[in-house]
Design a protein around this motif. Structure first.
Motif, PDB file in Angstrom:
ATOM      1  N   GLY A  30      67.970  36.596  55.832  1.00 18.45           N
ATOM      2  CA  GLY A  30      68.856  37.745  55.798  1.00 18.45           C
ATOM      3  C   GLY A  30      68.235  39.082  56.118  1.00 18.45           C
ATOM      4  N   TYR A  31      67.092  39.079  56.798  1.00 23.17           N
ATOM      5  CA  TYR A  31      66.450  40.320  57.200  1.00 23.17           C
ATOM      6  C   TYR A  31      66.719  40.619  58.675  1.00 23.17           C
ATOM      7  CZ  TYR A  31      63.520  40.399  52.973  1.00 23.17           C
ATOM      8  OH  TYR A  31      63.060  40.451  51.676  1.00 23.17           O
ATOM      9  N   ARG A  32      66.921  41.890  58.977  1.00 21.20           N
ATOM     10  CA  ARG A  32      66.883  42.365  60.353  1.00 21.20           C
ATOM     11  C   ARG A  32      65.424  42.648  60.674  1.00 21.20           C
ATOM     12  NH1 ARG A  32      71.302  46.821  58.827  1.00 21.20           N
ATOM     13  NH2 ARG A  32      69.975  46.673  56.990  1.00 21.20           N
ATOM     14  N   ILE A  33      64.949  42.130  61.786  1.00 19.11           N
ATOM     15  CA  ILE A  33      63.517  42.069  62.055  1.00 19.11           C
ATOM     16  C   ILE A  33      63.103  43.065  63.133  1.00 19.11           C
ATOM     17  CG2 ILE A  33      61.600  40.583  62.737  1.00 19.11           C
ATOM     18  CD1 ILE A  33      62.981  39.752  60.109  1.00 19.11           C
ATOM     19  N   THR A  34      62.011  43.761  62.873  1.00 22.17           N
ATOM     20  CA  THR A  34      61.334  44.556  63.892  1.00 22.17           C
ATOM     21  C   THR A  34      59.957  43.959  64.112  1.00 22.17           C
ATOM     22  OG1 THR A  34      62.512  46.578  63.226  1.00 22.17           O
ATOM     23  CG2 THR A  34      60.514  46.843  64.564  1.00 22.17           C
ATOM     24  N   ILE A  35      59.743  43.394  65.298  1.00 17.80           N
ATOM     25  CA  ILE A  35      58.455  42.792  65.636  1.00 17.80           C
ATOM     26  C   ILE A  35      57.589  43.815  66.352  1.00 17.80           C
ATOM     27  CG2 ILE A  35      57.319  41.143  67.186  1.00 17.80           C
ATOM     28  CD1 ILE A  35      59.428  39.119  66.467  1.00 17.80           C
ATOM     29  N   ALA A  36      56.341  43.926  65.902  1.00 10.25           N
ATOM     30  CA  ALA A  36      55.344  44.758  66.562  1.00 10.25           C
ATOM     31  C   ALA A  36      54.254  43.859  67.131  1.00 10.25           C
ATOM     32  CB  ALA A  36      54.741  45.744  65.565  1.00 10.25           C
ATOM     33  N   ASP A  37      53.901  44.089  68.382  1.00  7.20           N
ATOM     34  CA  ASP A  37      52.881  43.264  69.021  1.00  7.20           C
ATOM     35  C   ASP A  37      52.486  43.920  70.329  1.00  7.20           C
ATOM     36  OD1 ASP A  37      51.295  40.948  69.901  1.00  7.20           O
ATOM     37  OD2 ASP A  37      52.487  39.801  68.460  1.00  7.20           O
ATOM     38  N   LEU A  38      51.389  43.449  70.922  1.00  7.23           N
ATOM     39  CA  LEU A  38      51.029  43.830  72.287  1.00  7.23           C
ATOM     40  C   LEU A  38      51.298  42.696  73.265  1.00  7.23           C
ATOM     41  CD1 LEU A  38      47.684  45.781  71.673  1.00  7.23           C
ATOM     42  CD2 LEU A  38      49.885  46.720  72.381  1.00  7.23           C
ATOM     43  N   ASP A  39      51.753  41.571  72.747  1.00  8.62           N
ATOM     44  CA  ASP A  39      52.097  40.402  73.551  1.00  8.62           C
ATOM     45  C   ASP A  39      53.590  40.453  73.858  1.00  8.62           C
ATOM     46  OD1 ASP A  39      52.614  37.945  74.670  1.00  8.62           O
ATOM     47  OD2 ASP A  39      51.960  36.765  72.928  1.00  8.62           O
ATOM     48  N   ASP A  40      53.937  41.085  74.971  1.00  5.04           N
ATOM     49  CA  ASP A  40      55.343  41.257  75.310  1.00  5.04           C
ATOM     50  C   ASP A  40      56.067  39.921  75.436  1.00  5.04           C
ATOM     51  OD1 ASP A  40      53.924  43.679  75.912  1.00  5.04           O
ATOM     52  OD2 ASP A  40      55.626  44.349  77.104  1.00  5.04           O
ATOM     53  N   ALA A  41      55.468  38.986  76.138  1.00  3.27           N
ATOM     54  CA  ALA A  41      56.128  37.698  76.383  1.00  3.27           C
ATOM     55  C   ALA A  41      56.344  36.944  75.076  1.00  3.27           C
ATOM     56  CB  ALA A  41      55.305  36.864  77.359  1.00  3.27           C
ATOM     57  N   GLY A  42      55.309  36.893  74.238  1.00  3.49           N
ATOM     58  CA  GLY A  42      55.427  36.177  72.968  1.00  3.49           C
ATOM     59  C   GLY A  42      56.458  36.809  72.055  1.00  3.49           C
ATOM     60  N   ALA A  43      56.418  38.139  71.945  1.00  7.91           N
ATOM     61  CA  ALA A  43      57.360  38.832  71.068  1.00  7.91           C
ATOM     62  C   ALA A  43      58.789  38.661  71.553  1.00  7.91           C
ATOM     63  CB  ALA A  43      56.996  40.308  70.992  1.00  7.91           C
ATOM     64  N   ASN A  44      59.016  38.800  72.855  1.00  5.90           N
ATOM     65  CA  ASN A  44      60.377  38.657  73.390  1.00  5.90           C
ATOM     66  C   ASN A  44      60.907  37.238  73.210  1.00  5.90           C
ATOM     67  OD1 ASN A  44      61.068  41.299  74.296  1.00  5.90           O
ATOM     68  ND2 ASN A  44      59.630  41.069  75.984  1.00  5.90           N
ATOM     69  N   LYS A  45      60.017  36.250  73.239  1.00 12.63           N
ATOM     70  CA  LYS A  45      60.433  34.869  72.996  1.00 12.63           C
ATOM     71  C   LYS A  45      60.940  34.703  71.557  1.00 12.63           C
ATOM     72  CE  LYS A  45      58.702  30.094  73.048  1.00 12.63           C
ATOM     73  NZ  LYS A  45      57.510  29.239  73.301  1.00 12.63           N
ATOM     74  N   ILE A  46      60.237  35.283  70.598  1.00 12.11           N
ATOM     75  CA  ILE A  46      60.661  35.186  69.198  1.00 12.11           C
ATOM     76  C   ILE A  46      61.945  35.985  68.978  1.00 12.11           C
ATOM     77  CG2 ILE A  46      60.010  35.617  66.804  1.00 12.11           C
ATOM     78  CD1 ILE A  46      58.456  33.344  68.212  1.00 12.11           C
ATOM     79  N   ILE A  47      62.047  37.157  69.595  1.00 10.71           N
ATOM     80  CA  ILE A  47      63.268  37.955  69.495  1.00 10.71           C
ATOM     81  C   ILE A  47      64.465  37.162  70.007  1.00 10.71           C
ATOM     82  CG2 ILE A  47      64.479  39.987  70.396  1.00 10.71           C
ATOM     83  CD1 ILE A  47      62.431  40.709  68.296  1.00 10.71           C
ATOM     84  N   ALA A  48      64.292  36.530  71.154  1.00 14.55           N
ATOM     85  CA  ALA A  48      65.384  35.742  71.739  1.00 14.55           C
ATOM     86  C   ALA A  48      65.783  34.597  70.819  1.00 14.55           C
ATOM     87  CB  ALA A  48      64.972  35.212  73.108  1.00 14.55           C
TER      88      ALA A  48
END
Length: 252
Positions: A30-48
């Motif tokens: 039930g959390y809205r998530i803000t991901i911080a990273d320098l790995d754009d591809a990895g972070a966008n995969k988890i966001i998706a």
């Protein structure tokens, strides 16, 4: 997800490994998530993945050693989701694999900048947001190397030992403000960082497994479950703690 997310969490290093596991678990809780990273591809995969499962998430590209980046990260979480309830700080880098006299000052500084200065900056600005919100919970990812040494990793051991001192100090300072701060100490965990290390040195895997009494590496989700518990109200009387998730390594 069965309910609309109402809480807000930041996960640094959320594009892979332990951080990715935490981001997915918290989204399901039930959390809205803000991901911080320098790995754009990895972070966008988890966001998706979070969004496809009905969650709510955003990615803010962040170098945790840069104060302006961390300020922007926390501001984005609060601006998008109204507040900050929780944070897991999992961003970090490994050792260079050198004995100390072969380590350059720049290599030392880079490790401490990410692993310790980055924790200071993230906690500072997360705490500002949580004080404003009236409470919250932070988990900082340390390592068993906070407590025991490994060869050719003096700068990494120093950075992670510093994390424990930071956690104890701020836990004391914020105990009356409704904010809990804890640490997890993972043993060898199947993350891209570990995979890269064992691929570089084929003899390393057996040696690392051997120091874990359970005779295996940890899965990222096993550390993630411990972090999720520490962030939750089920751990409401736990602060300043260092929870080992290490298959018994520190018991030896």
């Amino acid at each position: 997800m069965s309910t609309t997310p109402t809480k807000s969490a930041i996960v640094t290093g959320g594009g892979s490994g332990i951080g990715a596991s935490v981001a997915l678990d918290l989204s399901q809780s039930g959390y809205r998530i803000t991901i911080a990273d320098l790995d754009d591809a990895g972070a966008n995969k988890i966001i998706a993945q979070i969004n496809n499962e009905g969650g709510v998430a955003q990615f803010i590209r962040t170098d945790v050693s840069q104060e302006s980046d961390v300020i922007a990260l926390v501001e984005a979480a609060v601006s998008s989701y109204g507040k900050l309830d929780a944070a897991c700080n999992a961003a970090g880098i490994p050792q260079r694999g050198k004995v100390l006299h072969e380590l350059s000052a720049d290599e030392w500084d880079r490790c401490l900048d990410i692993n310790l200065r980055g924790l200071f900056l993230c906690n500072k600005y997360q705490l500002i947001a949580m004080v404003e919100a009236g409470g919250g919970s932070i988990v900082n990812v340390a390592s068993t190397c906070s407590m025991v040494a490994v060869q050719n990793a003096a700068e990494y051991c120093a950075s992670k030992a510093g994390v424990l001192g930071l956690v104890r100090g701020i836990a004391l300072d914020y105990a009356t403000k409704g904010i809990r701060i804890n640490a997890v100490l993972p043993g060898g965990t199947k993350t891209p960082m570990l995979t890269s290390a064992v691929e570089t040195d084929p003899t390393l895997e057996a040696a690392l497994v051997a120091v874990h009494p359970m005779n295996r590496f940890c899965e990222p989700g096993e550390v993630g479950s411990a972090i999720k518990w520490l962030l939750s109200d089920e751990a409401s009387f736990v602060t300043g703690a260092s929870l080992a998730v290490d298959g018994g390594m520190l018991a030896i």
